[in-house]
Scaffold this active site. Structure first.
Site: not given
Ligand code: DSN
Length: 423
Positions: A56, A58, A202, A228, A231, A237
């Site tokens: 973790y 954050e 985008d 993203t 692609k 991902r």
């Protein structure tokens, strides 16, 4: 066999292991033409499957809310530096979980609820998160939508300007999910300046083409860029937001703590690996080959009487309007899948049919180019698509099995990163 191998998964959970194996074989045997998919390298797979998933973190490097960041900070900083380097950006945030959260972070950074936002409408090739009605972005903000021209299938820049000056959106999106033509970033930037709007590009679909120099870059034109990473960029991902230094703080605050909790450190590492791969000279060759393949495939489809939105393509993506073939997109896509050709049914501009049963097919060449297919294979692929579409119109089911066999035979000579059949 999976590469890297998965013996513990096979031992602990044969049911899931079996499905992973079946999916790998499916990806190996199919001509994968979904425009938003690819095959990642074994190095990206290894980073994604590493112990980084246990952590973790954050916050941001040097300012975390958990201890034990001795290795996570350098990983995230490497990903950031590589993203800035590959795209020539002043700032990069590599924490967004995927494309939609990245886009939501842009709203969080620049808008208040109810503010006007302008984007390409979904059936014209835009994205849900650019203010489409069923999305939070269309419900919580005031959407203004621009279209493509009916005669050219290209974005109507006159309409963009008129609407922007009339509606004064605070945010303008360019880019989308089914745009086969080059996005004119300088023209959008000029309109955004005139209208006093923030310009967001985008580039999820074309990020790999931009990284490889096969599409113009929005950097220097857009205030903020989202993408993203899985692609054409061929990473895991995930997603990234690039921006000018001026907007760095607003973007970072929006991602965390505005919208997300802990970043997915295994994904961050895999993004860093993919960006290192994208900086190599062979990636530029790959990006150019994606476009060359799409253009030859588009021309071969036109030769067979297919009606392509905008008449062709400048990038990796081809959008077919099947109306003149007497078959709808969904049954055609399903028949093509049975025939070993995987793509998606898609709305076309001004589609009279419903989104879940539209008139078109969308396809892209990123994944098959990774497999090593070249321009010489594209006329054959167009012929197979044609055989299956015509077979669907005539309800000839036998054609699917015939074509699937030929595709398996072709692809057996083109290795798949991440899996190979047992020797
Ligand atoms: N799912 C992406 C695509 O296929 O283009 C958009 O969200």
């Amino acid at each position: 066999m999976h590469q890297p191998p998965v013996p513990h998964l096979q031992d602990r959970d044969p049911e899931i292991a079996g499905l992973v194996e079946a999916e790998a074989r499916r990806q190996y045997e199919k001509l994968r033409l979904i425009a938003s998919e690819n095959y990642v390298s074994p190095a990206v797979l290894e980073a994604t499957g590493s112990v980084l998933t246990n952590k973790y973190s954050e916050g941001y490097a040097g300012r975390r809310y958990y201890e034990g960041q001795q290795n996570i900070d350098p990983i995230e900083l490497l990903a950031i530096e590589r993203a800035k380097e590959v795209f020539g950006a002043e700032h990069a945030n590599v924490q967004p979980y995927s494309g939609s959260p990245a886009n939501l972070a842009v709203y969080m950074a620049f808008l208040e609820p109810g503010d006007p936002v302008m984007g390409l409408s979904l059936p014209m090739g835009g994205h849900l998160t650019h203010g489409w009605s069923v999305s939070a972005t269309g419900k919580w903000f005031r959407p203004v939508r621009y279209d493509v021209r009916a005669d050219t299938g290209r974005v109507d820049m006159d309409q963009v300007r008129d609407l922007a000056l009339k509606e004064r959106p605070k945010l303008i999106w360019c880019g989308g999910t089914a745009i086969p033509r080059t996005i004119d970033f300088p023209a959008f930037a000029e309109i955004a300046r005139e209208a006093g709007a923030v310009l967001a590009a985008d580039i999820a679909h074309i990020a790999g083409l931009i990284a490889g120099g096969a599409h113009p870059s929005p950097i220097g034109h857009a205030d903020v860029v989202t993408t993203t990473t899985h692609k054409t960029l061929r990473g895991p991902r995930g997603a990234m937001i690039l921006s000018t230094a001026e907007h760095a703080k607003a973007v970072d605050k929006a991602v965390f703590p505005g919208l997300q909790g802990g970043p997915h450190d295994h994904t961050t590492a895999a993004i860093a690996v993919a960006l290192k791969e994208a900086a190599q000279p062979d990636f530029a060759r790959y990006a150019r080959q994606i476009v060359a393949n799409a253009q030859v495939l588009a021309a071969a489809l036109v030769d067979r009487g297919y009606d392509l939105v905008s008449g062709g393509t400048d990038n990796h993506l081809v959008l077919i309007d099947l109306t003149n073939k007497g078959v709808a997109g969904k049954p055609a896509a399903q028949a093509l899948d049975r025939a070993g050709i995987e793509l998606n049914y898609n709305a076309v501009p001004f589609d009279p049919r419903k989104p879940f049963d539209p008139s078109g097919l969308r396809l892209g060449t990123a994944a098959i180019t990774t497999r090593g297919l070249g321009e010489e294979h594209m006329p054959q692929i167009a012929e197979w698509i044609d055989e299956v579409v015509l077979g669907t119109a005539k309800q000839d089911e036998a054609v699917a099995g015939r074509v699937a066999g030929k595709i398996r035979e072709l692809l057996a000579s083109y290795p798949m990163p991440g899996w190979a059949p047992a020797p």
